[in-house]
Design a protein around this motif. Structure first.
Motif, PDB file in Angstrom:
ATOM      1  N   ALA A 301       0.809  -1.222   0.000  1.00 19.36           N
ATOM      2  CA  ALA A 301       0.000   0.000   0.000  1.00 19.36           C
ATOM      3  C   ALA A 301       0.839   1.268   0.000  1.00 19.36           C
ATOM      4  CB  ALA A 301      -0.942  -0.008   1.204  1.00 19.36           C
ATOM      5  N   TYR A 302       2.039   1.212   0.595  1.00 13.98           N
ATOM      6  CA  TYR A 302       2.818   2.438   0.779  1.00 13.98           C
ATOM      7  C   TYR A 302       4.174   2.393   0.092  1.00 13.98           C
ATOM      8  CZ  TYR A 302      -0.900   3.667   3.931  1.00 13.98           C
ATOM      9  OH  TYR A 302      -2.144   3.958   4.437  1.00 13.98           O
ATOM     10  N   HIS A 303       4.395   1.373  -0.740  1.00 10.90           N
ATOM     11  CA  HIS A 303       5.562   1.315  -1.616  1.00 10.90           C
ATOM     12  C   HIS A 303       6.878   1.495  -0.866  1.00 10.90           C
ATOM     13  CE1 HIS A 303       2.592   1.417  -4.783  1.00 10.90           C
ATOM     14  NE2 HIS A 303       2.105   2.528  -4.258  1.00 10.90           N
ATOM     15  N   VAL A 304       7.038   0.705   0.178  1.00 11.54           N
ATOM     16  CA  VAL A 304       8.314   0.638   0.878  1.00 11.54           C
ATOM     17  C   VAL A 304       8.918  -0.733   0.600  1.00 11.54           C
ATOM     18  CG1 VAL A 304       7.579   2.234   2.687  1.00 11.54           C
ATOM     19  CG2 VAL A 304       7.246  -0.232   3.013  1.00 11.54           C
ATOM     20  N   ASP A 305      10.207  -0.835   0.794  1.00 13.89           N
ATOM     21  CA  ASP A 305      10.897  -2.113   0.616  1.00 13.89           C
ATOM     22  C   ASP A 305      11.148  -2.755   1.973  1.00 13.89           C
ATOM     23  OD1 ASP A 305      11.029  -1.882  -2.135  1.00 13.89           O
ATOM     24  OD2 ASP A 305      12.938  -0.785  -2.081  1.00 13.89           O
ATOM     25  N   VAL A 306      10.746  -4.010   2.117  1.00 17.86           N
ATOM     26  CA  VAL A 306      10.940  -4.767   3.349  1.00 17.86           C
ATOM     27  C   VAL A 306      11.989  -5.841   3.078  1.00 17.86           C
ATOM     28  CG1 VAL A 306       9.877  -6.195   5.130  1.00 17.86           C
ATOM     29  CG2 VAL A 306       8.568  -4.333   4.069  1.00 17.86           C
ATOM     30  N   ALA A 307      13.105  -5.785   3.798  1.00 16.47           N
ATOM     31  CA  ALA A 307      14.196  -6.744   3.616  1.00 16.47           C
ATOM     32  C   ALA A 307      14.349  -7.585   4.872  1.00 16.47           C
ATOM     33  CB  ALA A 307      15.492  -6.002   3.298  1.00 16.47           C
ATOM     34  N   TYR A 308      14.314  -8.912   4.719  1.00 12.91           N
ATOM     35  CA  TYR A 308      14.420  -9.832   5.841  1.00 12.91           C
ATOM     36  C   TYR A 308      15.864 -10.323   5.969  1.00 12.91           C
ATOM     37  CZ  TYR A 308       9.333  -9.949   5.845  1.00 12.91           C
ATOM     38  OH  TYR A 308       8.006  -9.601   5.905  1.00 12.91           O
ATOM     39  N   GLY A 309      16.531  -9.920   7.034  1.00  8.05           N
ATOM     40  CA  GLY A 309      17.878 -10.393   7.305  1.00  8.05           C
ATOM     41  C   GLY A 309      17.847 -11.507   8.339  1.00  8.05           C
ATOM     42  N   PRO A 310      18.990 -12.124   8.620  1.00  5.18           N
ATOM     43  CA  PRO A 310      19.022 -13.230   9.592  1.00  5.18           C
ATOM     44  C   PRO A 310      18.673 -12.791  11.015  1.00  5.18           C
ATOM     45  CG  PRO A 310      21.238 -12.585   8.925  1.00  5.18           C
ATOM     46  CD  PRO A 310      20.302 -11.866   8.019  1.00  5.18           C
ATOM     47  N   LYS A 311      18.948 -11.523  11.332  1.00  2.00           N
ATOM     48  CA  LYS A 311      18.707 -11.066  12.698  1.00  2.00           C
ATOM     49  C   LYS A 311      17.740  -9.892  12.782  1.00  2.00           C
ATOM     50  CE  LYS A 311      23.189 -12.581  14.528  1.00  2.00           C
ATOM     51  NZ  LYS A 311      24.405 -12.146  15.262  1.00  2.00           N
ATOM     52  N   THR A 312      17.547  -9.161  11.710  1.00  2.00           N
ATOM     53  CA  THR A 312      16.680  -7.982  11.735  1.00  2.00           C
ATOM     54  C   THR A 312      15.814  -7.941  10.479  1.00  2.00           C
ATOM     55  OG1 THR A 312      18.303  -6.570  10.630  1.00  2.00           O
ATOM     56  CG2 THR A 312      18.392  -6.656  13.045  1.00  2.00           C
ATOM     57  N   ILE A 313      14.785  -7.110  10.544  1.00  2.00           N
ATOM     58  CA  ILE A 313      13.951  -6.804   9.385  1.00  2.00           C
ATOM     59  C   ILE A 313      14.102  -5.309   9.126  1.00  2.00           C
ATOM     60  CG2 ILE A 313      11.610  -6.785   8.446  1.00  2.00           C
ATOM     61  CD1 ILE A 313      10.909  -9.022  10.404  1.00  2.00           C
ATOM     62  N   ARG A 316      12.867   0.241   4.094  1.00  2.00           N
ATOM     63  CA  ARG A 316      13.446   1.407   3.424  1.00  2.00           C
ATOM     64  C   ARG A 316      12.426   2.001   2.469  1.00  2.00           C
ATOM     65  NH1 ARG A 316      17.424  -2.558   3.532  1.00  2.00           N
ATOM     66  NH2 ARG A 316      19.375  -1.969   4.575  1.00  2.00           N
ATOM     67  N   PRO A 317      12.629   3.279   2.085  1.00  2.00           N
ATOM     68  CA  PRO A 317      11.736   3.881   1.091  1.00  2.00           C
ATOM     69  C   PRO A 317      11.825   3.116  -0.227  1.00  2.00           C
ATOM     70  CG  PRO A 317      13.040   5.576   2.198  1.00  2.00           C
ATOM     71  CD  PRO A 317      13.615   4.245   2.601  1.00  2.00           C
ATOM     72  N   GLY A 318      10.660   2.876  -0.844  1.00  2.00           N
ATOM     73  CA  GLY A 318      10.631   2.218  -2.140  1.00  2.00           C
ATOM     74  C   GLY A 318      10.792   3.212  -3.266  1.00  2.00           C
ATOM     75  N   ALA A 319      10.643   2.701  -4.466  1.00  2.00           N
ATOM     76  CA  ALA A 319      10.875   3.526  -5.655  1.00  2.00           C
ATOM     77  C   ALA A 319       9.913   4.694  -5.732  1.00  2.00           C
ATOM     78  CB  ALA A 319      10.762   2.665  -6.903  1.00  2.00           C
ATOM     79  N   ARG A 320       8.681   4.521  -5.211  1.00  2.00           N
ATOM     80  CA  ARG A 320       7.688   5.588  -5.329  1.00  2.00           C
ATOM     81  C   ARG A 320       7.295   6.163  -3.981  1.00  2.00           C
ATOM     82  NH1 ARG A 320       2.614   3.790  -8.187  1.00  2.00           N
ATOM     83  NH2 ARG A 320       2.980   1.792  -7.174  1.00  2.00           N
ATOM     84  N   ALA A 321       8.108   5.938  -2.941  1.00  2.00           N
ATOM     85  CA  ALA A 321       7.759   6.412  -1.606  1.00  2.00           C
ATOM     86  C   ALA A 321       7.629   7.920  -1.565  1.00  2.00           C
ATOM     87  CB  ALA A 321       8.811   5.958  -0.585  1.00  2.00           C
ATOM     88  N   GLU A 322       8.383   8.641  -2.482  1.00  2.00           N
ATOM     89  CA  GLU A 322       8.336  10.089  -2.443  1.00  2.00           C
ATOM     90  C   GLU A 322       6.999  10.640  -2.894  1.00  2.00           C
ATOM     91  OE1 GLU A 322      10.250   8.266  -4.297  1.00  2.00           O
ATOM     92  OE2 GLU A 322      10.003   8.747  -6.392  1.00  2.00           O
ATOM     93  N   ASP A 323       6.178   9.819  -3.564  1.00  2.00           N
ATOM     94  CA  ASP A 323       4.878  10.292  -4.029  1.00  2.00           C
ATOM     95  C   ASP A 323       3.823  10.230  -2.957  1.00  2.00           C
ATOM     96  OD1 ASP A 323       5.981  10.651  -6.495  1.00  2.00           O
ATOM     97  OD2 ASP A 323       5.512   8.606  -7.171  1.00  2.00           O
TER      98      ASP A 323
END
Length: 324
Positions: A301-313, A316-323
């Motif tokens: 819904a809000y065009h952010v990037d969710v990255a799953y790491g081994p210890k943290t999630i 970050r802002p996605g490609a269109r987060a500025e809109d």
């Protein structure tokens, strides 16, 4: 010395002066000004005044009277009178000091702390018969005293079903937010150190900031306290709090608040990698008990990037987060 202890000492001092054989009328305006300075002054003074003749104080003073004394010949009548008048202030001061000790020490000895783990709710029944349901990763400190009932929401969210009493009020604090119970069932959500949401499911509560009453909230309504300001939230409470079924209804709230609620159910820290994302306004219904599902909804819904790491999630802002 904390401000609360200072108020208690000042109140005890006034009670001592008011119980002297003679009260200086010139001090009357000062007493009136002290009482008018803060609602908390009046509350503490009323509590101490009620405790003045309590069983605890009377029993303590009775024990003092049993202490051995040295026998002396009966004094002359005029000496007895003088001694009685000379002793009265000392007895009043001793009683006042004992009263203050009870007020300051008993709360420390009567505090119970309740916690729930990540992803686990918990229900507790308090000493007064009230029931509290703790959401995931919640901490609550409770004091049940002869003259008052208080609870401090350290973190998380809790639903209170308060046992009604005619004498002792029940007060919940969350940061600077104060909720005084008028006989009710209600939910308190500490969303951040400066942000608390209150919803009422039965009866009414009084919501204020720093001890000042600002708003009465009745069944079916709520209030949001943000940075010291109380705002009414009408018609938001129906049935039971959403968190009991693992959901959260967001209405123009910062993304940081939503992530904080999702974090209560996640074993891995969820990190917002851009400060601007903290304040990104979010609306919608999110399944916060299911971390992946909630974050996927935010990502879509809000065009952010969710990255799953081994210890943290990380988010970050996605490609269109500025809109947005």
């Amino acid at each position: 010395m904390s401000r609360e202890n200072q108020i208690a000492e000042e109140a005890a001092g006034w009670i001592d002066r008011l119980n002297q054989p003679a009260f200086d009328a010139a001090a009357g305006p000062n007493f009136d000004a002290w009482m008018a300075a803060s609602p908390r002054h009046r509350e503490v003074f009323a509590d101490l005044q009620a405790l003045w003749q309590s069983d605890a104080l009377v029993e303590a003073l009775g024990q003092a009277k049993l202490a051995p004394i040295t026998a002396h010949a009966p004094p002359e009548p005029d000496l007895r009178i003088r001694r009685r008048w000379a002793t009265a202030p000392r007895l009043a001061a001793a009683a006042c000091a004992m009263l203050l000790a009870i007020v300051l020490l008993l709360p420390m000895l009567s505090t119970s702390t309740y916690r729930s783990g990540e992803g686990k709710a918990r229900s507790v029944v308090l000493a007064d018969g009230s029931r509290v349901d703790l959401s995931s990763d919640t901490e609550l400190r409770v004091r049940i005293l002869p003259w008052e009932r208080t609870a401090t929401l350290v973190r998380g969210e809790a639903f209170f079903d308060v046992h009604h009493e005619g004498v002792r009020a029940f007060r919940v604090t969350s940061g600077t937010t104060s909720v005084r119970v008028l006989g009710t069932a209600f939910n308190v959500d500490r969303q951040s150190p400066t942000r608390t949401a209150v919803s009422v499911y039965r009866g009414a509560v009084e919501v204020g900031v720093d001890g000042a009453a600002n708003l009465v909230v009745r069944k079916g309504d709520g209030a949001r306290v943000v940075d010291g300001h109380v705002v009414a939230q009408p018609r938001i409470a129906e049935g039971a709090p959403d968190w009991k079924s693992g959901w959260f209804e967001a209405s123009d709230i910062p993304l940081g608040v939503l992530i904080g609620k999702v974090q209560r159910y996640s074993a891995r820290p969820i990190l917002l990698q851009d400060r601007g994302l903290q304040a990104l306004p979010i609306s919608g219904r999110f399944h916060i008990a299911d971390t992946d599902r909630a974050l996927q909804a935010v990502q879509a819904a809000y065009h952010v990037d969710v990255a799953y790491g081994p210890k943290t999630i990380s988010i970050r802002p996605g490609a269109r987060a500025e809109d947005h």
